[in-house]
Write an enzyme that holds these catalytic residues in place. Structure first.
Site, mmCIF file in Angstrom:
data_model
loop_
_atom_site.group_PDB
_atom_site.id
_atom_site.type_symbol
_atom_site.label_atom_id
_atom_site.label_comp_id
_atom_site.label_asym_id
_atom_site.label_seq_id
_atom_site.Cartn_x
_atom_site.Cartn_y
_atom_site.Cartn_z
ATOM 1 N N GLY A 124 13.062 9.673 -12.118
ATOM 2 C CA GLY A 124 12.491 8.540 -12.503
ATOM 3 C C GLY A 124 12.232 6.611 -12.305
ATOM 4 O O GLY A 124 12.179 6.672 -10.702
ATOM 5 N N HIS A 173 7.926 3.225 -10.228
ATOM 6 C CA HIS A 173 7.008 2.112 -10.292
ATOM 7 C C HIS A 173 5.503 2.100 -9.266
ATOM 8 O O HIS A 173 4.923 3.740 -9.626
ATOM 9 C CB HIS A 173 7.700 1.592 -8.790
ATOM 10 N N GLY A 221 4.576 3.505 -6.515
ATOM 11 C CA GLY A 221 4.067 4.598 -6.159
ATOM 12 C C GLY A 221 4.124 6.095 -6.718
ATOM 13 O O GLY A 221 3.557 7.085 -6.640
ATOM 14 N N HIS A 222 4.812 6.361 -7.518
ATOM 15 C CA HIS A 222 5.451 7.030 -8.417
ATOM 16 C C HIS A 222 3.901 7.578 -9.348
ATOM 17 O O HIS A 222 2.938 8.718 -9.416
ATOM 18 C CB HIS A 222 6.091 7.620 -9.571
ATOM 19 N N GLN A 269 4.646 10.561 0.984
ATOM 20 C CA GLN A 269 5.122 10.694 2.505
ATOM 21 C C GLN A 269 6.134 9.490 2.994
ATOM 22 O O GLN A 269 6.287 9.802 4.213
ATOM 23 C CB GLN A 269 3.933 9.523 3.142
ATOM 24 N N LYS A 270 6.792 8.768 1.931
ATOM 25 C CA LYS A 270 7.514 7.934 2.323
ATOM 26 C C LYS A 270 9.225 8.951 2.574
ATOM 27 O O LYS A 270 9.858 8.486 3.542
ATOM 28 C CB LYS A 270 7.676 6.745 1.334
ATOM 29 N N GLN A 313 12.409 14.971 3.935
ATOM 30 C CA GLN A 313 11.725 16.111 2.608
ATOM 31 C C GLN A 313 10.601 16.628 2.469
ATOM 32 O O GLN A 313 10.785 17.796 1.598
ATOM 33 C CB GLN A 313 12.259 14.726 0.931
ATOM 34 N N VAL A 358 2.829 4.245 -0.600
ATOM 35 C CA VAL A 358 2.233 3.107 -1.169
ATOM 36 C C VAL A 358 3.231 1.980 -0.800
ATOM 37 O O VAL A 358 4.750 2.105 -0.631
ATOM 38 C CB VAL A 358 2.665 3.369 -2.866
ATOM 39 N N ARG A 376 15.011 1.653 -5.218
ATOM 40 C CA ARG A 376 15.859 0.823 -4.627
ATOM 41 C C ARG A 376 15.673 -0.744 -4.167
ATOM 42 O O ARG A 376 16.749 -2.163 -4.154
ATOM 43 C CB ARG A 376 16.605 1.425 -3.331
#
Length: 330
Positions: free
Chosen positions: A28, A31, A33-34, A149-150, A154, A177, A188
């Protein structure tokens, strides 16, 4: 586009499928990036396919001292972002829906890679991540799943899980992004004060300094291979009064430190400067790793790598990384 809101596994299961299905998993607070991930998913499946966005704040991946309760919940705004980016449905289950019997007794283990870097700083984090990713992959049954990729470690672990456990899903990486000042987009970031944000820019600047150092070294190496190192060339340079260290690519490529050590050193200089700011950047780790298992690479390494950094600025912990390749010039 009307984006359906699904709250239960039953609603998701009963939804009629069409074409290929792509899933974008989020916690959730969506932004840009999503939104980039969602647009990439739409492009991959086309107009006849389906894009499902999951919104679930997973308690299993938060440690005792971490910010589970503080993590932003903005479902109404998330629906708007997802819809504008091209999502067909948002699956936003409750904790009870995902873990109906409470915390699961059986979980996915991240193995040795899960104990490195982020895993060392946040014990058990990746076990929680892989457990919920496995559940959401089973629930959504996608043909492909897209991740940023950030969160490079993970991403690597999800790829390994999908391969090792035969999930039959294509895992697609989407580049990080960044905001105009270079800071990697993160939910964050909103918790940073203006001064803290100025300090936080040290993360991306350090990464780009490391990549620039590698690019310079690779360019010198390429130049050294193009121009033969002959005594006549050396004599000609000396006759012109030029410094060999500055003018001769052969001398420079051998005299200047290169490879992984030089990349780490260039990034460390920027981080050391940020540590002297007010407020200071408190470094967790700076690592240069093999993307297949996130072990540190040594000098002489050739091939793809990831330069990764994690640090705390005030109360906010941030991560960032850049991919790079050693030996590209050869």
């Amino acid at each position: 586009m009307t984006t359906a809101l699904l709250r239960t596994a039953g609603e998701l299961r009963d939804r009629e499928r069409r074409g290929r299905r792509a899933v974008v998993m989020t916690m959730g607070a969506l932004h840009e990036g999503h939104a980039t991930l969602i647009r990439a998913a739409r492009e991959r499946v086309g107009a006849d396919g389906e894009v499902v966005v999951t919104v679930f704040v997973n308690p299993l991946q938060f440690g005792e001292a971490e910010d589970l309760d503080r993590y932003p919940r903005t479902l109404e705004a998330d629906l708007e972002v997802a819809g504008r980016a091209g999502a067909d449905a948002v699956f936003a289950p409750s904790v009870e829906e995902v873990y109906p019997g409470g915390e699961p007794q059986v979980r996915v283990s991240a193995g040795p890679m899960g104990g490195r870097l982020e895993g060392a700083s946040r014990p058990g984090h990746f076990d929680g991540v892989l457990t919920v990713v496995a559940k959401l992959l089973h629930l959504t049954r996608p043909d492909l799943a897209l991740y940023g990729q950030k969160d490079a470690q993970q991403l690597a672990l999800i790829r390994r899980m999908a391969s090792d456990l035969n999930f039959g899903v294509e895992v697609v990486a989407v580049p990080t992004v960044r905001e105009e000042d270079g800071l990697a987009l993160s939910s964050r970031n909103r918790f940073l004060s203006p001064r803290e944000r100025g300090t936080a820019l040290g993360l991306s600047r350090a990464l780009f300094a490391g990549v620039d150092r590698l690019a310079a070294q690779e360019a010198l190496s390429a130049r050294a291979r193009e121009v033969p190192a002959t005594p006549a060339r050396a004599e000609a340079l000396d006759a012109l009064g030029e410094s060999r260290a500055a003018a001769d690519a052969h001398a420079v490529s051998r005299a200047a430190p290169g490879g992984p050590s030089a990349v780490r050193a260039a990034a460390r200089l920027v981080l050391d400067e940020a540590a002297r700011l007010d407020p200071p950047l408190e470094l967790d780790y700076l690592a240069l790793v093999d993307p297949s298992d996130f072990t540190a690479i040594a000098d002489g390494y050739t091939g793809p790598a990831v330069l990764a950094v994690a640090a705390r600025v005030g109360a906010v912990r941030l991560i960032d990384n850049l991919p790079l390749t050693f030996g590209a010039a050869s």
